[in-house]
Design an enzyme around this catalytic site. Structure first.
Site, PDB file in Angstrom:
ATOM      1  N   PRO A  93      67.556  23.856  29.427  1.00 33.47           N
ATOM      2  CA  PRO A  93      66.588  25.415  28.681  1.00 33.47           C
ATOM      3  C   PRO A  93      66.233  26.489  30.077  1.00 33.47           C
ATOM      4  CG  PRO A  93      65.081  23.727  29.088  1.00 33.47           C
ATOM      5  CD  PRO A  93      66.896  23.018  30.016  1.00 33.47           C
TER       6      PRO A  93
ATOM      7  N   ASN B  86      67.166  24.656  36.061  1.00 35.64           N
ATOM      8  CA  ASN B  86      67.492  22.993  34.837  1.00 35.64           C
ATOM      9  C   ASN B  86      69.036  23.161  35.308  1.00 35.64           C
ATOM     10  OD1 ASN B  86      65.145  23.446  32.802  1.00 35.64           O
ATOM     11  ND2 ASN B  86      65.068  21.855  34.193  1.00 35.64           N
TER      12      ASN B  86
ATOM     13  N   THR C  89      71.125  29.515  28.094  1.00 37.91           N
ATOM     14  CA  THR C  89      71.042  30.491  28.778  1.00 37.91           C
ATOM     15  C   THR C  89      70.317  31.278  30.096  1.00 37.91           C
ATOM     16  OG1 THR C  89      70.611  30.857  25.528  1.00 37.91           O
ATOM     17  CG2 THR C  89      69.977  33.118  27.908  1.00 37.91           C
TER      18      THR C  89
ATOM     19  N   LYS D   8      74.157  36.725  25.684  1.00 38.66           N
ATOM     20  CA  LYS D   8      73.559  36.673  24.931  1.00 38.66           C
ATOM     21  C   LYS D   8      72.322  36.702  25.053  1.00 38.66           C
ATOM     22  CE  LYS D   8      70.914  33.034  23.094  1.00 38.66           C
ATOM     23  NZ  LYS D   8      70.594  32.135  23.636  1.00 38.66           N
TER      24      LYS D   8
ATOM     25  N   LYS E 126      61.101  33.603  28.960  1.00 39.78           N
ATOM     26  CA  LYS E 126      62.149  33.207  29.755  1.00 39.78           C
ATOM     27  C   LYS E 126      63.240  34.174  29.741  1.00 39.78           C
ATOM     28  CE  LYS E 126      65.409  31.012  29.353  1.00 39.78           C
ATOM     29  NZ  LYS E 126      66.745  30.216  29.100  1.00 39.78           N
TER      30      LYS E 126
END
EC number: 1.1.1.31
Length: 336
Positions: free
Chosen positions: A104, A108, A134, A209, A284
């Site tokens: 996520p 992480n 991402t 992205k 995010k």
């Protein structure tokens, strides 16, 4: 190194992480006939809403998997299908020399690669590590340096298309890394996506992205505003959507992922905004776009406003809903 990466991750607007909803179990054994003799195992770390169907598509193409997820329940259906589940990212690296991570946030990803039981603890020389999370492009670049020190190869390959495209194998992958390794990455990514695009050096996949999701957030808010205004002016929402989609206002948010309940079937707005791409994750990603805009001195006026809207949504109970729930948010915010 790990400490500095964690600091960067913490500074990148990544405090929106919440536990992922686990997909409904399916009978994978029935769809996974494979020619195991010709395919070596692939490691897959992170089988949440997106990673789960991505991993299944690798199985459908005959690849045995070595699976890890921080939530053991997410791995149950893979165990039932006969796949090997291990207890840490390091264990994945010990058993597979091609690994895909789908996580996520930057934090992480840092933990999965550089943590106490991370991939880099047991990675083999010559391994190919593909991160489809991402995350901050700078984090990707720093991870690539650490991976290179271990004699392995790191590529960033974030995805676009959402859960539906992940299930159907029609994702778009934006790949950054050493160009000579692109063909090897494409072999695996082509099992999960219909478009695999080489963008340049490590970090350029993430850059592409972030730009895509910046535009997606803006267009979704615009679609929600237009639909809300039309409904309040007395237009039937299905008729308005039809008109928009044959006119110059047409976009993915209007014709493929419409945010108004009852306009389309098979999208989150038809299911109380469950599933899909969470508001938390959109907030995010917009935080990443804001950080990148600041570091490059790029004005993103609408992007900044979109970021604030999705942050407000997170604060008002929309965190676990799909990002298209911005329509519902606008309807409820009479004083917005």
């Amino acid at each position: 190194m790990a400490a500095s990466l964690r600091l960067r991750g913490a500074a990148s607007g990544l405090r929106y992480w919440s536990r992922r909803q686990q997909p409904v179990a399916a009978n994978l054994a029935a769809v996974c006939s494979r020619s195991m003799a010709s395919k070596t195992p692939v490691g897959f770390i992170g089988v949440g809403n997106m990673g789960n169907p991505m991993a299944k598509n690798l199985m459908k193409h005959g690849y045995p998997l070595i699976i890890y997820d921080v939530f053991p329940d997410a791995c149950k259906e893979f165990v039932d299908a006969g796949e090997q589940v291990v207890s840490s990212p390091a264990d994945v690296a010990e058993k597979a020399d091609r690994i895909i991570t789908m996580l996520p946030t930057s934090i992480n990803a840092i933990e999965a690669y550089s943590g106490a039981n991370g991939i880099l603890k047991k990675v083999k020389k010559g391994s190919l590590l593909i991160d489809s999370s991402t995350i901050d492009p700078m984090v990707s670049k720093e991870l690539a340096k650490e991976v290179e020190k271990m004699g392995a190869v790191f590529m960033d390959a974030p995805v676009s298309g959402g859960v539906g495209a992940a299930r159907s194998g029609n994702l778009t992958f934006m790949v950054g890394g050493v160009e000579d390794e692109f063909a090897a990455a494409q072999e695996l990514l082509g099992c999960m996506g219909s478009n695999v695009v080489y963008c340049g050096a490590v970090g350029t996949g993430q850059a592409a992205k972030i730009c895509n999701n910046l535009l997606l957030a803006i267009s979704m808010i615009g679609t929600a505003e237009a639909m809300n205004l039309g409904i309040r002016l007395g237009l039937d929402p299905k008729l308005l959507a039809k008109i928009l989609n044959m006119s110059s206002g047409r976009c993915w948010s209007s014709d493929t992922y419409n945010p108004v309940p009852g306009v389309m079937d098979g999208v989150p707005s038809a299911n109380n905004y469950q599933g899909g791409f969470g508001t938390t994750l959109m907030a995010k990603d917009l935080g990443l776009a804001q950080d990148s805009a600041t570091s490059t001195k790029s004005p993103i006026l609408l992007g900044s406003q979109a970021h604030q809207i999705y942050r407000m949504m997170c604060a008002k109970g929309y965190s676990n809903k799909d990002f298209s729930s911005v329509f519902q948010f606008l309807r409820e915010e009479e004083t917005f």
